[in-house]
Scaffold this motif. Structure first.
Motif, PDB file in Angstrom:
ATOM      1  N   ILE A 135      43.047  37.621  38.829  1.00 46.69           N
ATOM      2  CA  ILE A 135      42.116  38.484  38.030  1.00 46.69           C
ATOM      3  C   ILE A 135      42.193  37.860  36.514  1.00 46.69           C
ATOM      4  O   ILE A 135      43.554  38.240  35.864  1.00 46.69           O
ATOM      5  N   PRO A 136      41.341  37.306  36.007  1.00 42.58           N
ATOM      6  CA  PRO A 136      41.643  36.749  34.677  1.00 42.58           C
ATOM      7  C   PRO A 136      41.754  37.708  33.561  1.00 42.58           C
ATOM      8  O   PRO A 136      41.202  38.980  33.665  1.00 42.58           O
ATOM      9  N   SER A 137      42.663  37.848  32.846  1.00 34.96           N
ATOM     10  CA  SER A 137      43.087  38.880  31.800  1.00 34.96           C
ATOM     11  C   SER A 137      41.891  39.047  30.634  1.00 34.96           C
ATOM     12  O   SER A 137      41.696  40.285  30.416  1.00 34.96           O
ATOM     13  N   ASP A 138      41.206  38.032  30.476  1.00 34.32           N
ATOM     14  CA  ASP A 138      40.222  38.217  29.616  1.00 34.32           C
ATOM     15  C   ASP A 138      38.817  38.429  30.207  1.00 34.32           C
ATOM     16  O   ASP A 138      37.794  38.581  29.630  1.00 34.32           O
ATOM     17  N   LEU A 139      38.739  38.305  31.581  1.00 27.66           N
ATOM     18  CA  LEU A 139      37.519  38.360  32.409  1.00 27.66           C
ATOM     19  C   LEU A 139      36.599  37.432  31.964  1.00 27.66           C
ATOM     20  O   LEU A 139      35.530  37.612  32.609  1.00 27.66           O
ATOM     21  N   LYS A 140      36.923  36.322  31.417  1.00 29.14           N
ATOM     22  CA  LYS A 140      36.034  35.176  31.124  1.00 29.14           C
ATOM     23  C   LYS A 140      35.803  34.346  32.208  1.00 29.14           C
ATOM     24  O   LYS A 140      36.678  34.130  33.246  1.00 29.14           O
ATOM     25  N   ALA A 141      34.497  33.668  32.298  1.00 32.00           N
ATOM     26  CA  ALA A 141      34.240  32.855  33.458  1.00 32.00           C
ATOM     27  C   ALA A 141      35.070  31.530  33.577  1.00 32.00           C
ATOM     28  O   ALA A 141      35.150  31.177  32.206  1.00 32.00           O
ATOM     29  N   LYS A 142      35.246  30.925  34.466  1.00 29.47           N
ATOM     30  CA  LYS A 142      35.801  29.689  34.582  1.00 29.47           C
ATOM     31  C   LYS A 142      34.583  28.729  34.644  1.00 29.47           C
ATOM     32  O   LYS A 142      33.661  28.794  34.872  1.00 29.47           O
ATOM     33  N   PRO A 143      34.926  27.336  34.235  1.00 29.77           N
ATOM     34  CA  PRO A 143      33.719  26.601  34.158  1.00 29.77           C
ATOM     35  C   PRO A 143      33.071  26.325  35.551  1.00 29.77           C
ATOM     36  O   PRO A 143      33.827  26.147  36.620  1.00 29.77           O
ATOM     37  N   GLY A 144      31.744  26.339  35.322  1.00 28.19           N
ATOM     38  CA  GLY A 144      31.075  26.439  36.593  1.00 28.19           C
ATOM     39  C   GLY A 144      31.250  27.640  37.610  1.00 28.19           C
ATOM     40  O   GLY A 144      30.585  27.421  38.800  1.00 28.19           O
TER      41      GLY A 144
END
Length: 403
Positions: A135-144
């Motif tokens: 779970i990304p801490s910043d909830l940002k999307a990964k590329p693609g």
């Protein structure tokens, strides 16, 4: 006297509500279930010959229960968690509403809001994550990265996006069977209400909330629009179509429309205008989970609540409310829509909504996949007991999502 000032019906007040619920539970266990068991022993007497006795009893039980929330004033909401530690493989967040001077608050939504008095609002949402994924801490999307915005069903006045809600079973199912999805965003849009409840949140409140959630995905989380699928089941499917329509018709530079649209048992004709014997509203009256008769108005409370003080004819003529209505000219109605997957059960009363929409999408050149599950009821993918059809259908949906 305004509806909010009228005394509640007797069966909505204690002790009468409790007595009625006790009567219903006891009479179902000791009278209805034994009667249904005996009645459905011969396969020819079952609503669908392929159904087991257990499935027949479950469907009949749902028919008894579908009217209870309105009749008794039952609440299906889930409280927003005090801490994300309460959630398993999920995160709660608040999505800011559209600004009133936003370029996205325009067109038909702005017109309807000026009539119903609706304003954009801050709303809860939930990220669902595949079990075991980081779970990304910043909830940002990964590329693609791909994702899905799920809009739950519940006739506009019931349900919740909370991970523990029954309506969340769709999001859980997508994450279980998709090979590419690592997370789904579920939006807890504002629910409508009408008398005998205090009127609240008519159109376009829920659509504004869904547009705000889509804006969050694009602007805040950083997902590319072509990697987003907007999905909805039942009334959520209606909201999904309206959300995508708004993004297409408004041509908002910073909010291009999504790459895909997923429709699951969508309710797309609030006018319920197709009532001939060959139409699904009548044809499937005895095989679906709804208890309304073929001659009564389907979803009466929900339609009243969602329309608010809009003219009642808009249920027939407004493309945002009833894109499958026979009263709307379909020519060009879906021009520019993304590729779409349509799933429904052939035992459901509003099956025609899905088949009509599929025809109209195809007529406008939209790539459409239609998946009608034999002998399945309305919104069957929500019900974890509806197996193996539920899992089989989810796998077909996810194969399309993963393409």
């Amino acid at each position: 006297m305004a509806p909010s000032q009228v005394a509640q019906p007797l069966w909505r007040r204690q002790p009468f509500k409790g007595l009625y619920l006790a009567y219903l539970v006891l009479s179902t266990i000791f009278v209805r279930v034994p009667y249904w068991y005996i009645r459905f022993l011969p396969r020819k007497h079952r609503p669908r010959a392929s159904w087991s006795i257990g499935r027949c009893i479950r469907v009949m039980s749902f028919r008894e229960l579908t009217g209870l929330p309105v009749k008794l004033g039952l609440n299906s909401n889930h409280d927003y968690p005090e801490d994300n530690e309460e959630l398993e493989n999920a995160r709660a967040l608040w999505v800011e509403g559209l600004n009133e001077d936003s370029e996205a608050f325009c067109g038909e939504l702005h017109r309807a809001a000026s009539v119903t008095g609706i304003k954009p609002a801050r709303i809860p949402a939930y990220w669902f994550f595949r079990a075991g994924s980081a779970i990304p801490s910043d909830l940002k999307a990964k590329p693609g990265e791909r994702t899905t915005l799920h809009i739950h069903g519940g006739a506009f006045h019931l349900g919740s996006a909370h991970p523990d809600a029954t309506t969340a079973n769709i999001a859980h199912g997508l994450l279980t069977h998709s090979k590419t999805l690592e997370r789904v965003l579920a939006v807890d849009y504002r629910l409508s209400a009408s008398y005998p409840d205090t009127p609240a949140n008519p159109f376009p409140a829920a659509v504004l909330d869904c547009v705000a959630a889509y804006q969050y995905l694009v602007r805040d989380a950083g997902f590319e629009p072509q990697n987003i699928t907007v999905a909805g089941d039942s009334a959520g499917g209606n909201l999904a179509f309206a959300t995508v329509r708004h993004l297409i018709e408004s041509a908002i530079p910073s909010l291009p429309p999504p790459g895909r649209l997923l429709s699951l048992s969508s309710w797309l004709d609030l006018s319920a205008s197709r009532t001939n014997p060959q139409d699904s509203l009548a044809r499937n009256a005895s095989t679906d989970i709804f208890s309304t008769s073929p001659t009564s108005r389907f979803g009466g409370y929900a339609v009243e609540a969602y329309l608010g003080n809009l003219d009642r004819t808009e249920a027939e003529t407004n493309r945002y409310l009833s894109p499958a209505s026979p009263h709307i000219d379909p020519a060009g109605l879906f021009r520019g829509f993304p590729r779409t997957f349509i799933s429904a059960g052939d035992a459901e009363k509003i099956l025609d909504d899905s088949t009509v929409i599929a025809e109209r999408l195809r007529a406008d050149g939209v790539p459409v996949t239609v998946d009608i599950e034999t002998d399945a009821v309305h919104d069957f993918m929500v019900f974890t007991w509806y197996e193996p059809e539920r899992t089989d259908a989810l796998k077909r949906v996810c194969k399309w999502l993963d393409e």
